[in-house]
Design an enzyme around this catalytic site. Structure first.
Site, short mmCIF file in Angstrom:
data_model
loop_
_atom_site.label_atom_id
_atom_site.label_comp_id
_atom_site.label_asym_id
_atom_site.label_seq_id
_atom_site.Cartn_x
_atom_site.Cartn_y
_atom_site.Cartn_z
N TYR A 1 0.80 -1.14 -0.02
CA TYR A 1 0.09 0.14 0.00
C TYR A 1 0.70 1.37 -0.03
CZ TYR A 1 1.22 0.58 4.78
OH TYR A 1 1.85 0.99 6.15
N PHE B 1 2.39 10.02 2.90
CA PHE B 1 2.82 9.81 4.38
C PHE B 1 3.25 8.53 4.65
CE2 PHE B 1 -1.75 9.16 4.12
CZ PHE B 1 -2.05 7.99 4.95
N ASP B 2 3.26 7.23 3.85
CA ASP B 2 3.59 5.95 3.95
C ASP B 2 3.58 5.26 2.86
OD1 ASP B 2 4.71 4.08 5.68
OD2 ASP B 2 2.68 3.27 6.43
N ILE C 1 -7.28 0.62 10.56
CA ILE C 1 -8.37 1.75 10.68
C ILE C 1 -9.79 1.15 9.92
CG2 ILE C 1 -6.98 3.64 10.86
CD1 ILE C 1 -7.33 3.85 7.98
N TYR D 1 -8.87 8.62 10.95
CA TYR D 1 -8.35 9.19 12.21
C TYR D 1 -9.19 10.10 13.00
CZ TYR D 1 -3.82 6.63 12.01
OH TYR D 1 -3.01 5.62 12.06
N PHE E 1 -5.67 5.90 -0.34
CA PHE E 1 -4.62 4.80 -0.38
C PHE E 1 -4.99 4.05 -2.04
CE2 PHE E 1 -5.25 5.08 4.14
CZ PHE E 1 -3.78 4.84 4.73
#
Length: 414
Positions: free
Chosen positions: A303, A313-314, A333, A359, A375
């Protein structure tokens, strides 16, 4: 204090401040033009502590590789910045540097705090100085709208391979805020910027503005705050700054193998998004085949996560580690539990996850509060045993704070 003690203190003070004098001595002459700030240079050197044994603590000759850095860019100690200025190719200088112009009170590896140092430095090579960019040239620009918040003008059009998502690009650039104050330039470092377009490491204005550029193109960009750094201050850039860049494309390299391993920020507006449960939206961008994954089964995925403005961010791909989690157990999540269910092996989806499935209003790490998350997720297929590859799925405690792997493993926002 007696007067004679006061004078003695004054006489001793310079000695205390400067245990050894700062001194530069040329022991071998060089040839060519003297180097100046902004040039990329390569030097060989020997380093010594100024102790009674003249202890050597580093020697680039032994490694067989000179040190490369940009003079005047703050990449070396101040004593070097001053002492190497004006050297010529082949020249060797000896530098005596008091600790105040070296590492000061810090202990660096074998160098104790407050260490005066001696160096012998040979200038091996130097790149020619680069002509600085001039903000006044932007006044000539005939701006064209490229996308909301991005305008461009091509000072010069090049030829060859176009820069697209996944291409490795090399550029020289200079950036100013709209008032004309420079905040960054690759030319100050004497070295071009090399990066991957579409990799999420550039501001959105660059991702949009550099697309389609060819080697030799010189492009001016005017970027609104929403496509730049937004309301946040960044280094010497004030909040809500309009930015102006001059970018010269030096090289574009297509690396299909690299592009295959990367996820790029999707143009959500052009995707055929379907409505999922509880406000989730998703789009299948690559079909899979085989049996769909169901709640209770082990999900093995790659991912990449983006904020809605395109900031990455990741990414599990950058870590080179497939992420494992039990689907539907609340270990991730809520948007993931809902969005991954039903995927086929090899399938790739874009998940658009609203804050209440991510979040919420608390945010987490690099993710601000009330953030919509995007994502790109690829289901890698089932594995006979849970967590056989990798041996253990990453947890929030195992991932550095600047990574968002905790965003996929933390479900407490639900």
């Amino acid at each position: 204090m007696p007067k004679n003690r006061f004078f003695a203190f004054l006489l001793l003070l310079p000695i205390c401040l400067w245990a050894i004098p700062y001194e530069v001595v040329t022991v071998k002459e060089g040839s060519g033009e003297p180097i100046q700030n902004g040039q990329l240079i390569r030097v060989h050197y020997k380093s010594f502590l100024a102790d009674s044994a003249m202890t050597m603590f580093d020697n680039s000759y032994d490694r067989g590789e000179p040190l490369e850095f940009s003079l005047g860019a703050g990449q070396v100690i101040p004593g070097w910045e001053r002492g190497l200025l004006g050297m010529k190719i082949g020249e060797i200088r000896k530098l005596s540097i008091p600790y105040q112009l070296a590492y000061g009170d810090r202990e660096i590896g074998p160098i104790p705090p407050r260490s005066d140092l001696y160096f012998e430095v040979e200038l091996v090579s130097a790149e020619p100085p680069l002509e600085p960019d001039n903000f006044a040239d932007s006044k000539k620009a005939k701006w064209k709208k490229l996308e909301n918040g991005v305008q461009y003008w091509d000072e010069k059009v090049g030829a060859g391979t176009q820069a697209t998502q996944g291409t490795r690009i090399q550029t020289h650039y200079t950036g100013w805020i709209a008032s004309g104050r420079k905040f960054s330039s690759s030319k100050d470092f004497g070295k071009p910027l090399t990066t991957i377009l579409g990799g999420g490491r550039l501001i959105n204005g660059w991702e949009v503005g550099l697309d389609g550029m060819m080697p030799g193109t010189v492009r001016w960009l005017k970027i609104s705050p929403s496509m730049g750094y937004g309301a946040k201050s960044y280094s010497t850039i004030p909040p809500n700054s309009t930015l102006v860049f001059r970018v010269e494309m030096l090289n574009v390299e297509v690396d299909e193998a690299l592009a295959e391993t990367m996820d790029f920020f999707p143009d959500v507006e052009k995707l055929d998004l379907k409505d999922g449960p509880e406000g989730l939206k998703y789009s299948i961008i690559r079909e899979g085949q085989g049996e769909p994954i169901h709640a209770g089964e082990n999900a093995r995925v790659h991912y990449t996560g983006f904020l809605s403005d395109g900031k990455k961010f990741d990414s599990s791909r950058e870590r080179g580690q497939i992420f494992n989690f039990p689907l539907g157990k609340g270990n991730v999540i809520r948007g993931w539990d809902l969005g991954v269910e039903g995927m086929l092996p090899g399938e790739k989806r874009v998940l658009v996850i609203p804050p209440e499935l991510g979040y919420g209003n608390r945010g987490g790490g690099p993710i601000p509060s009330n953030a919509t998350l995007v994502f790109v997720v690829e289901y890698m297929g089932p594995e006979e045993a849970y967590n056989t590859y990798p041996a253990e799925a990453p947890t929030a405690e195992e991932v550095p704070d600047d990574s968002s792997a905790e965003s996929t493993t933390d479900s407490s926002a639900n």
